[in-house]
Design a protein around this motif. Structure first.
Motif, PDB file in Angstrom:
ATOM      1  N   GLN A 110      13.280  48.982  22.235  1.00  0.00           N
ATOM      2  CA  GLN A 110      13.468  49.999  23.272  1.00  0.00           C
ATOM      3  C   GLN A 110      13.998  49.461  24.583  1.00  0.00           C
ATOM      4  O   GLN A 110      14.085  50.191  25.570  1.00  0.00           O
ATOM      5  N   VAL A 111      14.349  48.188  24.605  1.00  0.00           N
ATOM      6  CA  VAL A 111      14.984  47.606  25.789  1.00  0.00           C
ATOM      7  C   VAL A 111      16.338  47.033  25.372  1.00  0.00           C
ATOM      8  O   VAL A 111      16.537  46.681  24.209  1.00  0.00           O
ATOM      9  N   PRO A 112      17.296  46.930  26.287  1.00  0.00           N
ATOM     10  CA  PRO A 112      18.614  46.383  25.945  1.00  0.00           C
ATOM     11  C   PRO A 112      18.532  44.928  25.482  1.00  0.00           C
ATOM     12  O   PRO A 112      17.565  44.222  25.778  1.00  0.00           O
ATOM     13  N   PHE A 113      19.573  44.480  24.797  1.00  0.00           N
ATOM     14  CA  PHE A 113      19.576  43.111  24.270  1.00  0.00           C
ATOM     15  C   PHE A 113      19.516  42.067  25.374  1.00  0.00           C
ATOM     16  O   PHE A 113      19.123  40.915  25.140  1.00  0.00           O
ATOM     17  N   LEU A 114      19.886  42.442  26.617  1.00  0.00           N
ATOM     18  CA  LEU A 114      19.781  41.509  27.740  1.00  0.00           C
ATOM     19  C   LEU A 114      18.332  41.126  28.030  1.00  0.00           C
ATOM     20  O   LEU A 114      18.067  40.120  28.681  1.00  0.00           O
ATOM     21  N   ALA A 115      17.401  41.930  27.537  1.00  0.00           N
ATOM     22  CA  ALA A 115      15.973  41.622  27.690  1.00  0.00           C
ATOM     23  C   ALA A 115      15.538  40.688  26.562  1.00  0.00           C
ATOM     24  O   ALA A 115      14.530  40.919  25.902  1.00  0.00           O
ATOM     25  N   ASP A 116      16.312  39.634  26.349  1.00  0.00           N
ATOM     26  CA  ASP A 116      15.921  38.650  25.350  1.00  0.00           C
ATOM     27  C   ASP A 116      14.918  37.686  25.990  1.00  0.00           C
ATOM     28  O   ASP A 116      14.295  38.003  27.003  1.00  0.00           O
ATOM     29  N   PHE A 139      32.187  44.547  18.382  1.00  0.00           N
ATOM     30  CA  PHE A 139      32.747  45.805  17.905  1.00  0.00           C
ATOM     31  C   PHE A 139      31.673  46.835  17.575  1.00  0.00           C
ATOM     32  O   PHE A 139      31.951  48.040  17.568  1.00  0.00           O
ATOM     33  N   ALA A 140      30.459  46.379  17.308  1.00  0.00           N
ATOM     34  CA  ALA A 140      29.359  47.324  17.027  1.00  0.00           C
ATOM     35  C   ALA A 140      28.973  48.115  18.266  1.00  0.00           C
ATOM     36  O   ALA A 140      28.446  49.227  18.168  1.00  0.00           O
ATOM     37  N   GLU A 141      29.222  47.547  19.457  1.00  0.00           N
ATOM     38  CA  GLU A 141      28.923  48.217  20.731  1.00  0.00           C
ATOM     39  C   GLU A 141      27.467  48.673  20.799  1.00  0.00           C
ATOM     40  O   GLU A 141      27.163  49.821  21.127  1.00  0.00           O
ATOM     41  N   ARG A 142      26.574  47.765  20.510  1.00  0.00           N
ATOM     42  CA  ARG A 142      25.149  48.103  20.529  1.00  0.00           C
ATOM     43  C   ARG A 142      24.487  47.488  21.749  1.00  0.00           C
ATOM     44  O   ARG A 142      24.509  46.268  21.918  1.00  0.00           O
ATOM     45  N   PHE A 143      23.915  48.327  22.576  1.00  0.00           N
ATOM     46  CA  PHE A 143      23.142  47.837  23.720  1.00  0.00           C
ATOM     47  C   PHE A 143      21.693  47.622  23.313  1.00  0.00           C
ATOM     48  O   PHE A 143      21.010  46.746  23.838  1.00  0.00           O
ATOM     49  N   HIS A 144      21.217  48.443  22.362  1.00  0.00           N
ATOM     50  CA  HIS A 144      19.851  48.314  21.832  1.00  0.00           C
ATOM     51  C   HIS A 144      19.952  47.832  20.387  1.00  0.00           C
ATOM     52  O   HIS A 144      20.501  48.529  19.538  1.00  0.00           O
ATOM     53  N   ILE A 145      19.421  46.659  20.129  1.00  0.00           N
ATOM     54  CA  ILE A 145      19.536  46.067  18.806  1.00  0.00           C
ATOM     55  C   ILE A 145      18.354  46.482  17.935  1.00  0.00           C
ATOM     56  O   ILE A 145      17.330  46.961  18.426  1.00  0.00           O
ATOM     57  N   GLN A 146      18.511  46.284  16.628  1.00  0.00           N
ATOM     58  CA  GLN A 146      17.431  46.625  15.713  1.00  0.00           C
ATOM     59  C   GLN A 146      16.282  45.638  15.856  1.00  0.00           C
ATOM     60  O   GLN A 146      16.469  44.465  16.202  1.00  0.00           O
ATOM     61  N   ARG A 147      15.077  46.140  15.580  1.00  0.00           N
ATOM     62  CA  ARG A 147      13.897  45.283  15.672  1.00  0.00           C
ATOM     63  C   ARG A 147      14.006  44.076  14.753  1.00  0.00           C
ATOM     64  O   ARG A 147      13.611  42.969  15.112  1.00  0.00           O
ATOM     65  N   ALA A 148      14.517  44.301  13.557  1.00  0.00           N
ATOM     66  CA  ALA A 148      14.644  43.196  12.608  1.00  0.00           C
ATOM     67  C   ALA A 148      15.561  42.110  13.156  1.00  0.00           C
ATOM     68  O   ALA A 148      15.353  40.914  12.915  1.00  0.00           O
ATOM     69  N   GLU A 149      16.585  42.504  13.929  1.00  0.00           N
ATOM     70  CA  GLU A 149      17.498  41.521  14.505  1.00  0.00           C
ATOM     71  C   GLU A 149      16.830  40.776  15.656  1.00  0.00           C
ATOM     72  O   GLU A 149      17.032  39.564  15.824  1.00  0.00           O
ATOM     73  N   TYR A 150      16.032  41.471  16.459  1.00  0.00           N
ATOM     74  CA  TYR A 150      15.296  40.792  17.528  1.00  0.00           C
ATOM     75  C   TYR A 150      14.326  39.775  16.928  1.00  0.00           C
ATOM     76  O   TYR A 150      14.194  38.650  17.417  1.00  0.00           O
ATOM     77  N   ASP A 151      13.656  40.159  15.838  1.00  0.00           N
ATOM     78  CA  ASP A 151      12.730  39.251  15.162  1.00  0.00           C
ATOM     79  C   ASP A 151      13.485  38.031  14.626  1.00  0.00           C
ATOM     80  O   ASP A 151      13.016  36.897  14.769  1.00  0.00           O
ATOM     81  N   GLY A 182      11.363  43.359  28.863  1.00  0.00           N
ATOM     82  CA  GLY A 182      12.337  43.195  29.926  1.00  0.00           C
ATOM     83  C   GLY A 182      11.876  42.322  31.071  1.00  0.00           C
ATOM     84  O   GLY A 182      12.695  41.818  31.841  1.00  0.00           O
ATOM     85  N   LEU A 183      10.556  42.145  31.219  1.00  0.00           N
ATOM     86  CA  LEU A 183      10.035  41.304  32.298  1.00  0.00           C
ATOM     87  C   LEU A 183       9.616  39.926  31.802  1.00  0.00           C
ATOM     88  O   LEU A 183       9.085  39.123  32.569  1.00  0.00           O
ATOM     89  N   ALA A 184       9.841  39.644  30.518  1.00  0.00           N
ATOM     90  CA  ALA A 184       9.377  38.382  29.937  1.00  0.00           C
ATOM     91  C   ALA A 184      10.000  37.175  30.628  1.00  0.00           C
ATOM     92  O   ALA A 184       9.296  36.241  31.046  1.00  0.00           O
ATOM     93  N   ALA A 185      11.323  37.161  30.754  1.00  0.00           N
ATOM     94  CA  ALA A 185      11.991  35.990  31.322  1.00  0.00           C
ATOM     95  C   ALA A 185      11.615  35.799  32.789  1.00  0.00           C
ATOM     96  O   ALA A 185      11.394  34.667  33.242  1.00  0.00           O
ATOM     97  N   TRP A 186      11.526  36.904  33.537  1.00  0.00           N
ATOM     98  CA  TRP A 186      11.155  36.800  34.956  1.00  0.00           C
ATOM     99  C   TRP A 186       9.739  36.250  35.108  1.00  0.00           C
ATOM    100  O   TRP A 186       9.493  35.361  35.931  1.00  0.00           O
ATOM    101  N   ARG A 187       8.802  36.752  34.306  1.00  0.00           N
ATOM    102  CA  ARG A 187       7.421  36.258  34.405  1.00  0.00           C
ATOM    103  C   ARG A 187       7.354  34.782  33.999  1.00  0.00           C
ATOM    104  O   ARG A 187       6.679  33.987  34.658  1.00  0.00           O
TER     105      ARG A 187
END
Length: 473
Positions: free
Chosen positions: A63-69, A97-109, A419-424
């Motif tokens: 539920q957060v953009p891929f920038l929240a890695d 080319f997929a133009e996905r801002f929100h990635i699938q959970r399986a891909e984040y995992d 989204g706050l993981a990297a900042w914290r």
């Protein structure tokens, strides 16, 4: 085994020991890795990294953009960004080319597992048993058990450290009326955390009830709905909230997940923070608008040939009690909160999408209990830098315990947000090192959340003058 673990680690204290390797401590480890002067190690009792494996439903997105890695919002040039993961897998162009801002959970995992498999300093199959403060040496002692491939004790060890970071995560929450059903063998009542493990039997059950009106409940309901025959769905979806409501996802609403709001929330009084915690449910317990739309589309599709799907969606309902009928069915005693009416529902299986709760810190911190400072409700106090407030005899020795995702009562709704993981993590590392290892922005939101805090307006960057080019030179 000796009752006193041998000193398997060097006697000199480490700078930092992380306990637990979920996304948040993995973020910390990734950002700590380039800091070569920092001696850090991380322990996790599981055999490998995994992230909510029971909820990696096909098509479900983060539920957060891929920038929240794990690292980008603190260090976009890091080796451990999601984009660098794609590059390593030669998937950058397909993603582009997929133009996905929100990635699938399986891909984040999969991304997190890639980081965990390549990052040094991570020790899986290491169960931390106790944490103590040694006043003679002014260090923490961390006792751990090394586990074999069967999860049995293989060796004991101890390490010393000046700083501990707890990232032990959350655990599935089961409402009290349903605990006896979940704990009883053979009863078809499961938490959504185990959904995929039981999906086949749930699809085969005659009637299934989903309890919980958040994102997980919506995803489970949608997956069941899509795979049950039209006209014979036999599904119930119940939730305590007054509506199957969308997550607050307006751009200014999302500013509640900024460092600015985290600092504002921390500065409020305890009573105000507690009151806010009960009113902000739609910031983190609502449903993604795309998921709501997909559910409605699927229900509508099933009306095209006349008739309505055999699916009942009822918000504003709480489960009062529950019991077994024979050996294969469950009876739920329901109460409609607004109507004050009550009824019973007989079902063949129940999926509890009732969320997660922070794991209690008491067990792992039992040895530090005399040093902990607590609030009026006996919760640990946490300072602005995510450190537990400890007795001056400990903190005065420059020994600190940091927490990740155990501070919602002091830092607000952003505590569990990716989204706050990297900042914290960067905040913690800057504090531990006493340096600006990761320069962080002074301002992160357009909203000024309080009257007394004047918004900080960064100075405008001056554009250097350009020297005109003269032809022929």
């Amino acid at each position: 085994m000796s009752p006193h673990p041998p000193h398997l680690e060097p006697d000199a204290p480490r700078d930092l020991v992380g306990i637990g390797i979920g996304p948040f401590n993995l973020s910390l480890a990734a950002l700590a890795q380039p800091l070569t002067a920092l001696d850090a190690v991380f322990y996790e009792q599981r055999p490998a990294f995994d992230w909510h494996p029971g909820l990696l439903i096909e098509g479900a997105t983060v539920q957060v953009p891929f920038l929240a890695d794990l690292v980008t919002l603190a260090d976009p040039a890091s080796d451990w960004t999601f984009l660098n993961y794609l590059k390593a897998r030669e998937r950058l162009f397909p993603f582009y080319f997929a133009e996905r801002f929100h990635i699938q959970r399986a891909e984040y995992d999969a991304y997190c597992r890639w980081v965990a498999e390549n990052l040094p300093g991570l020790h899986f199959r290491h169960q931390v048993d106790a944490v103590r403060f040694n006043p003679e040496r002014d260090v923490f002692e961390v006792d751990f058990t090394q586990l074999d491939s069967d999860g049995e004790a293989e060796a004991l060890g101890r390490t010393y450290t000046k700083n501990i970071v707890l990232g032990i995560g959350t655990e599935p929450y089961v409402p009290e009326p349903l605990k006896p059903l979940v704990e009883a063998p053979g009863v078809p009542v499961i938490h959504a955390a185990d959904y995929l493990d039981h999906r086949r039997s749930l699809l085969a059950a005659e009637h299934v009830t989903v309890v919980g009106s958040g994102q997980s409940g919506a995803e489970v309901f949608l997956d069941l709905l899509r795979h049950r025959p039209a006209g014979r769905e036999q599904l119930h979806w119940l939730g305590r909230t007054e509506a199957f409501a969308p997550m607050e996802y307006s751009k200014l609403g999302l500013e509640h997940f900024t460092p600015d709001y985290t600092r504002y929330f921390h500065a409020l009084s305890e009573s105000v923070r507690d009151r806010l915690g009960t009113t902000q449910w739609q910031l983190h317990r609502g449903i993604g608008a795309d998921t709501i739309a997909a559910i409605h589309d699927e229900l509508y599709r099933r009306t095209l040939h006349g008739g309505w799907p055999d699916a009942v969606l009822t918000p504003g309902v709480r489960v009062r009690t529950a019991g077994r009928i024979a050996t294969t069915k469950v009876e739920l005693h329901l109460e409609h909160i607004q109507q004050g009416s009550r009824s019973r529902l007989t079902t063949d299986a129940v999926v509890l999408a009732t969320g997660y709760r922070e794991r209690p810190l008491d067990r792992i911190l039992a040895g530090l209990d005399p040093y902990l400072r607590r609030d009026s409700r006996e919760r640990p106090r946490v300072d602005e830098q995510f450190r537990l407030v400890l007795d001056p005899s400990v903190s005065g020795a420059d020994c600190h315990v940091y927490v990740q995702n155990a501070e919602r009562h002091t830092h607000g709704v952003g505590a569990p947000d990716l989204g706050l993981a990297a900042w914290r993590s960067a905040t913690i590392l800057n504090t531990v090192t006493g340096k600006d290892a990761y320069p962080l922005p002074a301002r992160t939101a357009f909203t000024s959340f309080g009257l007394e805090q004047r918004p900080q307006i960064p100075p405008a960057r001056t554009t250097p003058a350009l020297t005109p080019l003269v032809e022929g030179r």
